[in-house]
Design a protein around this motif. Sequence first.
Motif, PDB file in Angstrom:
ATOM      1  N   PHE A 120       0.880  -1.169   0.000  1.00 49.94           N
ATOM      2  CA  PHE A 120       0.000   0.000   0.000  1.00 49.94           C
ATOM      3  C   PHE A 120       0.919   1.221   0.000  1.00 49.94           C
ATOM      4  O   PHE A 120       1.597   1.496   0.996  1.00 49.94           O
ATOM      5  CB  PHE A 120      -0.894   0.042   1.240  1.00 49.94           C
ATOM      6  N   TYR A 126       0.913   5.020  -0.069  1.00 49.86           N
ATOM      7  CA  TYR A 126       0.083   6.228   0.061  1.00 49.86           C
ATOM      8  C   TYR A 126       0.865   7.412  -0.511  1.00 49.86           C
ATOM      9  O   TYR A 126       2.009   7.645  -0.139  1.00 49.86           O
ATOM     10  CB  TYR A 126      -0.231   6.501   1.538  1.00 49.86           C
ATOM     11  N   TYR A 157       3.469   7.530   2.625  1.00 49.91           N
ATOM     12  CA  TYR A 157       3.535   6.470   3.621  1.00 49.91           C
ATOM     13  C   TYR A 157       3.472   5.154   2.853  1.00 49.91           C
ATOM     14  O   TYR A 157       2.748   5.044   1.862  1.00 49.91           O
ATOM     15  CB  TYR A 157       2.326   6.609   4.549  1.00 49.91           C
ATOM     16  N   MET A 215       3.382   0.800   3.141  1.00 49.56           N
ATOM     17  CA  MET A 215       3.308  -0.407   3.945  1.00 49.56           C
ATOM     18  C   MET A 215       3.500  -1.610   3.021  1.00 49.56           C
ATOM     19  O   MET A 215       2.781  -1.749   2.035  1.00 49.56           O
ATOM     20  CB  MET A 215       1.963  -0.502   4.640  1.00 49.56           C
ATOM     21  N   ASN A 245       7.853   5.507   6.728  1.00 53.80           N
ATOM     22  CA  ASN A 245       7.181   6.774   7.025  1.00 53.80           C
ATOM     23  C   ASN A 245       8.166   7.907   6.772  1.00 53.80           C
ATOM     24  O   ASN A 245       8.942   8.268   7.648  1.00 53.80           O
ATOM     25  CB  ASN A 245       6.703   6.769   8.477  1.00 53.80           C
ATOM     26  N   LYS A 299      11.751   6.889   7.358  1.00 54.69           N
ATOM     27  CA  LYS A 299      11.967   6.133   8.599  1.00 54.69           C
ATOM     28  C   LYS A 299      11.374   4.748   8.409  1.00 54.69           C
ATOM     29  O   LYS A 299      10.158   4.605   8.236  1.00 54.69           O
ATOM     30  CB  LYS A 299      11.276   6.823   9.778  1.00 54.69           C
ATOM     31  N   GLN A 318      10.616   0.807   9.435  1.00 50.71           N
ATOM     32  CA  GLN A 318      10.404  -0.082  10.563  1.00 50.71           C
ATOM     33  C   GLN A 318       9.929  -1.438  10.054  1.00 50.71           C
ATOM     34  O   GLN A 318       9.024  -1.500   9.213  1.00 50.71           O
ATOM     35  CB  GLN A 318       9.344   0.540  11.476  1.00 50.71           C
TER      36      GLN A 318
END
Lengths: 184, 221
Positions: free
Chosen positions: B88, B90, B96, B98, B109, B112, B114
């Motif tokens: 995904f 965005y 953003y 994912m 993000n 950044k 994670q």
Amino acid sequence: MMRIFTLNSILILFLLSSCSTLKRGESTGVPLVIDTSAGVQIYDLTMTYKDVEFAGLLLLRSGMQERNRFVLTSHFGMTVFDIETSGNGYKTHYVIPAMNRKRVLYLLWSDFSILMRPDFFKNIKYTYGDEGKLKSLVRKGSITKTEMSFIRYVDGFPNVLEINHPFLKLNIKLKKTENADGVI
Amino acid sequence: MKRIPDYIIRVVLSVALSVVFCGLKAQDNKMALSQSEIVGFTTSLQRVSSTISSIESSFSQEKILQMFSKKMVSHGTFRYKREDKLEFLYTSPMKYRMVINGGKMMIDNGGKIQVIGLNNNAVVKEMKALIQASFLGKLHELGDSYSISYFKEKSGTVIVEVIPKIKSVSDMIKKISVTFEPSNYLVSRLILEEASQSETVYYFKNQQINTINNDENFYIK
């Protein structure tokens, strides 16, 4: 006589210009950092706990008699919490099970209460910047010591607000956003 | 004995009638599939899905918050690659990303990054299983963790309603509705009804089939 008149004029001018840029708490005169008259406001939120980071959107709406509503959603859409705070406590409309702990909710309530009214608690020390704008504050406490800083002021309110709990290794950064919303 | 004022009775009756009519209208728009229709749908879905190795589409996400009368809208690109890769991305209003690849999820993000193991996140794990099952045409194989119902709209679109039974998931998600287009059996809409009384709707548009030839969008560092 002329000198007294000039001093008074400067003082009145200073007070008037201060009033036009900053809204202050009713009791102590500490400037507000959230525009409580602006309806629903949206902030980009980044929460860092130790080495784990969470990002989402925080929506807040200030209501009557210090009843304020805070909703945090992830970027993916899921609601993380929906909390209503008031002067003497909070009501959870929803909170994900992982966060549904008394201590966590108390911390959120105290942080949000300070955000909405920086003079909410008595034991807070303030630092002021240009034109009397609130630059930072520190609320002493053992494990829940709270530091907040406020930068990038626009129209009298900071666009970036940071909440730090150094002993808990918890940091929350809020950045005001005008996007991502619509009315249903 | 106190008599209930007429105007109160009228108000209560009109509210009750409007609720009844709304209920009838909703039922008119959506009919449960018969057992043979379910078999026909799942067979066709499996047949079409077996020919799909990847999907790339634009998506919009609408988060509806009734308590604020607010709708938060995001846009981006969705990518799926058989068998367990999702992205995904965005692009608006914030950037953003994912990515889910196998048992790992990566969140980017603004640079950044994670990486999270899906075993630590029951909800995302179940969402992944559900999206995967939808695109692979294996919703009926989700097992006892879900209660699944099939409906049909007048337009011919099939809506599969999935109610999670696992407590860790049902504590957060009440129901997921997956809408399939009748022409190509692709997922066009996914509605997530949360326990928080809010709802997120994902719309998938301009779907391109089998255009992703490598795994670079799904790479997790």
